[in-house]
Scaffold this active site. Sequence first.
Site, PDB file in Angstrom:
ATOM      1  N   ASN A  47      42.877  47.496  35.894  1.00 44.38           N
ATOM      2  CA  ASN A  47      43.084  46.740  36.983  1.00 44.38           C
ATOM      3  C   ASN A  47      43.181  47.465  38.248  1.00 44.38           C
ATOM      4  OD1 ASN A  47      43.894  44.804  38.950  1.00 44.38           O
ATOM      5  ND2 ASN A  47      45.750  43.967  37.748  1.00 44.38           N
TER       6      ASN A  47
ATOM      7  N   HIS B 183      37.837  39.151  39.653  1.00 41.49           N
ATOM      8  CA  HIS B 183      38.983  39.974  39.472  1.00 41.49           C
ATOM      9  C   HIS B 183      39.374  40.224  38.029  1.00 41.49           C
ATOM     10  CE1 HIS B 183      42.556  42.619  40.130  1.00 41.49           C
ATOM     11  NE2 HIS B 183      43.458  41.555  39.887  1.00 41.49           N
TER      12      HIS B 183
ATOM     13  N   CYS C 148      45.554  40.864  45.240  1.00 41.58           N
ATOM     14  CA  CYS C 148      44.446  41.421  44.931  1.00 41.58           C
ATOM     15  C   CYS C 148      43.343  40.352  45.373  1.00 41.58           C
ATOM     16  CB  CYS C 148      44.543  41.117  43.240  1.00 41.58           C
ATOM     17  SG  CYS C 148      45.540  42.394  42.542  1.00 41.58           S
TER      18      CYS C 148
END
Length: 342
Positions: free
Chosen positions: A300, A270, A128
């Site tokens: 997400n 994030h 990520c």
Amino acid sequence: MQSQSADVGGPPRVGITAVGSCLPERVLSSRRLQEEVAGASGLSLPPGLFERATGIRTRRVAAEDEYASALAVGAARTALDRAGLDPLDVDLLVFASATRDVAEPATAHIVQAELGGRAHALDVTNACNSFVNGIDTARAMILAGRARRALVVTGETPGRAVRRNPGSLAQLRDGFAGYTFGDAGAAVVLEPVGRGGILDVDAETHSEHWRVGGIPGGGSRHPRGDEHTYFHGDGGELRAVFEKVGTSVLDRVRHRTGLDWGDFRHVLVHQVTVPYLERFAEVTGVPEDRLVVTVAELGNVASASLGVQLDRVHAGLRPGDRVLFVGLGGGVSIMTMVWEQA
């Protein structure tokens, strides 16, 4: 630890001059997702479990013929249009994502073929944190004189790694973090700027935790087999690792730059679940009004998270506004980037 700050009066800085994002049309609610999982598996699940546990109401899901490259291309076209650029004006294209279309070649070539560019094209992958890593890589290449203008893109389809028919409650728990996933794309244009730009980049890596979560399939360890194509991981353990090491990185950035929370117009972090984002604000002290919350609506979206958030606020930024990027990625890595609107 790796960090780099731009000195006032020093060499030319590199800044973000345009932003774009791309969301699939299909909206899938947590309620509907839970119904699909329960129906396919035969498991009896408490009503509203997925939404209560994650705070995620909906997420976007890519169509069957909509790939990571397609979401990246959609975002890239928006960013280039906003910058008034043609794809041939770009001489570096970085596809920076946890998802890719194929094992070989680099997905950057698929994106570029669709755009019609001729830039040096390559992939950067770090879970990520891929998008922030891609921005940092492109910035370094521009500063080194290897590129004049870069397009950094991501396309994420982690929704395809969700186990829709777990065979047991143990399998459901093992892959539960996957039910937070949504699909999205993002893109930024990077160029030299006379003022502002990317002022500071920092990273900290704790690779001893690489087994905590991920998608094991597709590499030399597990090249084939459906079982390895699903996300496996302990979301609680990942959260514990980030809480243990993440605050020190943020403290270091603030100390090194002399900037406090009030000096940032926005703090982009994030986002995995709503409870985790709330815990992040509690542990770090980031004022909630500085956050750009997308997770309840989009889930997400892996490395596209920061790019989508930036796209939502970019038009409202004024020269001199500063934005702090906070990336959290499996592996485990933490990244920060301080950027000032030119």
